[in-house]
Scaffold this active site. Structure first.
Site, PDB file in Angstrom:
ATOM      1  N   CYS A   1       0.835  -1.198   0.000  1.00 38.44           N
ATOM      2  CA  CYS A   1       0.000   0.000   0.000  1.00 38.44           C
ATOM      3  C   CYS A   1       0.877   1.257   0.000  1.00 38.44           C
ATOM      4  CB  CYS A   1      -0.950   0.088   1.188  1.00 38.44           C
ATOM      5  SG  CYS A   1      -2.116  -1.263   1.278  1.00 38.44           S
TER       6      CYS A   1
ATOM      7  N   ARG B   1       4.029  -0.337  -4.747  1.00 39.69           N
ATOM      8  CA  ARG B   1       3.765  -0.841  -3.395  1.00 39.69           C
ATOM      9  C   ARG B   1       2.505  -1.698  -3.314  1.00 39.69           C
ATOM     10  NH1 ARG B   1       6.828   2.110   0.328  1.00 39.69           N
ATOM     11  NH2 ARG B   1       5.481   1.429   2.017  1.00 39.69           N
TER      12      ARG B   1
ATOM     13  N   TRP C   1      -2.467  -2.910  -1.611  1.00 36.47           N
ATOM     14  CA  TRP C   1      -2.111  -4.325  -1.644  1.00 36.47           C
ATOM     15  C   TRP C   1      -3.028  -4.968  -0.615  1.00 36.47           C
ATOM     16  CZ3 TRP C   1       0.052  -8.044   1.712  1.00 36.47           C
ATOM     17  CH2 TRP C   1       0.539  -9.199   1.079  1.00 36.47           C
TER      18      TRP C   1
ATOM     19  N   ASN D   1      -1.788   2.049   5.424  1.00 34.90           N
ATOM     20  CA  ASN D   1      -0.847   1.001   5.011  1.00 34.90           C
ATOM     21  C   ASN D   1      -0.532   0.205   6.270  1.00 34.90           C
ATOM     22  OD1 ASN D   1       1.298  -0.514   3.995  1.00 34.90           O
ATOM     23  ND2 ASN D   1       2.772   1.158   4.238  1.00 34.90           N
ATOM     24  N   GLY D   2      -0.818  -1.099   6.263  1.00 27.14           N
ATOM     25  CA  GLY D   2      -0.522  -1.910   7.451  1.00 27.14           C
ATOM     26  C   GLY D   2      -1.712  -2.765   7.827  1.00 27.14           C
TER      27      GLY D   2
ATOM     28  N   GLU E   1      18.520 -17.188  -6.460  1.00 28.40           N
ATOM     29  CA  GLU E   1      18.066 -15.885  -6.938  1.00 28.40           C
ATOM     30  C   GLU E   1      17.488 -15.994  -8.358  1.00 28.40           C
ATOM     31  OE1 GLU E   1      17.274 -13.220  -5.740  1.00 28.40           O
ATOM     32  OE2 GLU E   1      17.390 -11.737  -7.332  1.00 28.40           O
TER      33      GLU E   1
ATOM     34  N   LYS F   1      13.635 -15.033  -9.351  1.00 28.04           N
ATOM     35  CA  LYS F   1      13.281 -14.065 -10.392  1.00 28.04           C
ATOM     36  C   LYS F   1      12.271 -14.670 -11.351  1.00 28.04           C
ATOM     37  CE  LYS F   1      14.301 -11.179  -9.013  1.00 28.04           C
ATOM     38  NZ  LYS F   1      15.014 -10.823  -7.839  1.00 28.04           N
TER      39      LYS F   1
ATOM     40  N   GLU G   1       8.733 -15.175  -9.662  1.00 25.35           N
ATOM     41  CA  GLU G   1       7.913 -14.023  -9.301  1.00 25.35           C
ATOM     42  C   GLU G   1       7.396 -13.246 -10.496  1.00 25.35           C
ATOM     43  OE1 GLU G   1       9.706 -11.211  -6.583  1.00 25.35           O
ATOM     44  OE2 GLU G   1      11.602 -11.241  -7.620  1.00 25.35           O
TER      45      GLU G   1
ATOM     46  N   HIS H   1      20.049 -35.988  -4.185  1.00 25.70           N
ATOM     47  CA  HIS H   1      19.347 -36.391  -2.964  1.00 25.70           C
ATOM     48  C   HIS H   1      17.837 -36.149  -3.061  1.00 25.70           C
ATOM     49  CE1 HIS H   1      23.115 -37.199  -0.985  1.00 25.70           C
ATOM     50  NE2 HIS H   1      23.563 -36.007  -1.378  1.00 25.70           N
TER      51      HIS H   1
ATOM     52  N   LYS I   1       6.293  -4.270  -3.694  1.00 27.58           N
ATOM     53  CA  LYS I   1       7.734  -4.019  -3.598  1.00 27.58           C
ATOM     54  C   LYS I   1       8.214  -3.993  -2.147  1.00 27.58           C
ATOM     55  CE  LYS I   1      11.711  -2.785  -5.384  1.00 27.58           C
ATOM     56  NZ  LYS I   1      12.475  -3.848  -6.038  1.00 27.58           N
TER      57      LYS I   1
HETATM   58  O1  M6R Z   1      13.413  -4.263   0.467  1.00 29.07           O
HETATM   59  P1  M6R Z   1      13.995  -5.591   0.887  1.00 29.07           P
HETATM   60  O2  M6R Z   1      15.281  -5.893   0.243  1.00 29.07           O
HETATM   61  O3  M6R Z   1      14.051  -5.732   2.378  1.00 29.07           O
HETATM   62  O4  M6R Z   1      12.927  -6.637   0.367  1.00 29.07           O
HETATM   63  C1  M6R Z   1      13.048  -8.003   0.643  1.00 29.07           C
HETATM   64  C2  M6R Z   1      12.149  -8.820  -0.258  1.00 29.07           C
HETATM   65  O5  M6R Z   1      10.815  -8.501  -0.046  1.00 29.07           O
HETATM   66  C3  M6R Z   1      12.500  -8.612  -1.738  1.00 29.07           C
HETATM   67  O6  M6R Z   1      13.831  -8.876  -2.006  1.00 29.07           O
HETATM   68  C4  M6R Z   1      11.616  -9.531  -2.615  1.00 29.07           C
HETATM   69  O7  M6R Z   1      11.953 -10.860  -2.412  1.00 29.07           O
HETATM   70  C5  M6R Z   1      11.759  -9.123  -4.093  1.00 29.07           C
HETATM   71  N1  M6R Z   1      10.471  -9.097  -4.730  1.00 29.07           N
HETATM   72  C6  M6R Z   1      12.620 -10.047  -4.859  1.00 29.07           C
HETATM   73  O8  M6R Z   1      12.725  -9.716  -6.209  1.00 29.07           O
END
Ligand code: M6R
Length: 615
Positions: A2, A27, A74, A100-101, A488, A492, A495, A511, A610
């Site tokens: 949000c 956000r 969100w 927000n929250g 990682e 990517k 997501e 394993h 984000k």
């Molecule tokens: O702002 P931050 O680095 O603390 O955020 C952590 C995660 O929420 C963030 O890295 C999330 O996994 C991303 N969407 C990854 O691309």
């Protein structure tokens, strides 16, 4: 999680609110809405879905008024419908709220307010706040509670949880009141006008002078000024910060998506991150943080790295770097796990919080837990002035600039560069070296250029994306420093393209995950020339023996690889400690081009936001 924005001043609020929401949409994008005050009543426009839906609505009827609040959602409580969109209102429509929250005790408070005659229209926890303010104002017996500022403070005292709230009332035109506990609120200081937002990036075109509210603060804004008090009601002067990000940095600049722009910004982001922290001529480390002075580091016996998501992957690489270079034991934990176990942390533990946004709720809470145990806190953060930078004893900034795409890219590779420098600093503090070696500083000096060269693989990666975008599952394998790179790469892909992908240590494949391998399964094998290549190539052969499709990312193609692999991507080579920076780039591009081919919304993938400012 949000985004909230607000304006008070002489100008029409609606266009400004929409402009701010555009920069906050990262956000959350389940719904958007604004409320503006004109002639004693609010015009409220809300729309489910993306901000573009709200903008289309506004084209039909632009509301007037120079006091206004806006929100991009969100969803947490209630489906993403128009009725659940913010702003939410009280019974009379004279109090409007964006939030927000999460209010954790909202159900109990809602029942109590409903029993007192309040009528609820939405399923949100937010609406409770509007009714609490209404109740306080209508029952007001003393002066404090008789204005919006006092009413917001009293309303907040009845609710628990994490919140950033912005409120306006038709009874007090030209006034906004904001309060927070957890999620961020930043006030923008203008000339004869003032602003509120969740993130300074929203304010970038309007002002560079901002004030961050602390937990428990309440602020009153009108066009002439800002008044803040803390949770005990004491007036506070919070320091003003100058934010130097320009508005242009938060625009797409000709790229189709923010993510693609941010991937391509990595050479410059790396140069800007490394430049201020090291003399590339002498190798001297100039990490300006009192926490990293020799006397402060002398007693450190171990390092604890705390983070979430992509930043947690950077932490895993940080562990390899610090243990390998400085010979200090390192533990890595997720913020969300660390905060709820009984960790062993002392004043001799250096805790490092890694975060792009600097406001991830789980990381913030975990760092607070480490602090309670007496550990000094170092922050590796990208957003200047963010909550983690303010709670830390020292900050090592990644100067990646605004990262708007939900999938983290340039923040990650700059985190790796900073963790490399931190490892070198800890090595120095332990008498194992002084500054960087000639080889290391040469490698750092060349890194931005090599990142640029790696980006040159994009046409070949687009071709691979064309070939494999239909796959249902992917495996990513890597060893040592490249195991977190595999994690990682898989994250990517998941997501932004919604393809199931798993990262695994290459040696662990036998394993269990090897059972998944068949002729439909592409396996991305990270096999740079890092000392473990032969072992990883054995795993590659195991994939091929089961008819899997092997896509090898390496630093030098040889006959063995050509024979065993279906596809090969050859990267520029650097020292092993920095190779993950380069190896990550093709995986980012691969995920991006697959997502584009599958018609996915790259910058705003479903269900994500984000900044994750709730648990
Ligand atoms: O702002 P931050 O680095 O603390 O955020 C952590 C995660 O929420 C963030 O890295 C999330 O996994 C991303 N969407 C990854 O691309």
């Amino acid at each position: 999680m949000c985004g909230i924005v607000g304006y008070v001043g002489p100008r029409e609020a609606a266009p400004l609110l929409v402009d701010g929401l555009k920069r906050l949409e990262y956000r959350g994008y389940d719904s958007a809405g604004i409320a503006t005050l004109s002639n004693g009543s609010f015009a409220i426009l809300r729309s489910p879905g993306k901000l573009s839906n709200l903008i289309a609505l506004l084209e039909g009827s632009a509301p007037t008024g120079s006091t206004g609040i806006g929100h991009t959602r969100w969803a947490t409580h209630g489906r993403p419908t128009e009725v659940n969109a913010h702003p939410q209102t009280d019974c009379t429509g004279k109090v409007v709220v964006v939030h927000n929250g999460i209010f954790e005790n909202f159900a109990e408070r809602r029942a109590s307010l409903a029993a007192a005659g309040h009528r609820f229209k939405s399923e949100t926890d937010t609406e409770v706040f509007a009714h609490e303010v209404e109740a306080v104002l209508s029952e007001a017996k003393d002066l404090e509670a008789n204005d919006l500022f006092g009413a917001v403070r009293l309303a907040a005292s009845k609710l628990s949880g994490a919140y950033a709230v912005l409120v306006a009332s038709a009874r007090e035109p030209g006034v906004l009141v904001a309060t927070r506990m957890g999620p961020p609120i930043v006030l923008g200081i203008g000339q004869g006008e003032n602003y509120v937002a969740s993130d300074p990036v929203a304010l970038a075109p309007w002002t560079k002078d901002v004030v961050f509210l602390e937990d428990g603060d309440t602020a009153r804004l009108d066009p002439a000024g800002i008044r803040i008090c803390d949770s005990d009601g004491r007036p506070q002067e919070r320091p003003a910060h100058r934010i130097l990000w320009d508005a242009v940095a938060a625009e797409k600049g000709g790229y189709r998506h923010f993510m693609l722009k941010e991937i391509h910004e990595q050479p410059i982001a790396l140069a800007e991150t490394v430049g201020p922290k090291v003399s590339l001529a002498s190798g001297e480390l100039t990490l300006e943080s009192p926490l990293l002075e020799p006397d402060r580091l002398a007693g450190i016996e171990r390092v604890l790295l705390l983070a979430c998501g992509t930043s947690w992957h950077a932490a895993l690489i940080g562990k390899f770097l610090i243990e390998g270079m400085a010979r200090l034991p390192v533990e890595v934990d997720y913020g969300s796990e660390f905060r709820y176990r009984r960790p062993v942390v002392t004043g001799r533990t250096l805790t490092v919080g890694i975060s792009q946004s600097g406001e991830t709720a789980d990381t913030v809470a975990a760092l607070a837990e480490a602090r309670r145990a007496g550990s000094p806190i170092l922050a590796v953060v990208n957003v200047p002035g963010s909550q983690i930078t303010r709670m830390a004893d020292g900050v090592l900034a990644t100067h990646a600039g605004p990262e708007i795409g939900v999938a983290s890219t340039k923040a990650f590779t700059t985190q790796l560069a900073v963790l490399f420098l931190l490892a070198a600093k800890l090595r120095e503090s332990r008498g194992l070296g002084s500054g960087l070696t000639a080889e290391e500083r040469g490698a750092l000096a060349r890194l931005p250029k090599l990142a640029g060269k790696t980006l040159g693989l994009e046409p070949r990666i687009e071709e691979l994306a064309r070939r494999y975008h239909g796959a249902r599952d992917f495996l990513y394998l890597g060893r040592g420093l490249h195991y977190p790179v595999a994690l990682e790469g898989a994250l990517k892909l998941k997501e932004i393209s919604y393809i199931h992908a798993e990262g695994y240590p290459a040696g662990e494949m036998k394993h269990g995950p090897i059972a998944l391998v068949d002729e439909h399964m592409p396996v991305i094998v990270l096999a740079p020339d890092d000392g473990w290549r032969d072992k990883t190539l054995s795993n590659l052969r195991e994939v091929k023996s089961r008819d899997g499709i092997a896509i090898v990312v390496t630093t030098g193609e040889d006959a063995e690889i050509s024979e065993a692999a279906d596809e090969v991507l050859v990267l520029p080579e650097t020292i092993p400690e920095l190779q993950p920076v380069l190896s990550t780039i093709p995986l980012q591009l691969f995920a991006y081009h697959i997502a584009v081919r599958r018609g996915c919304d790259v910058d705003q993938p479903r269900n994500l936001a984000k900044s994750v400012t709730v648990e």
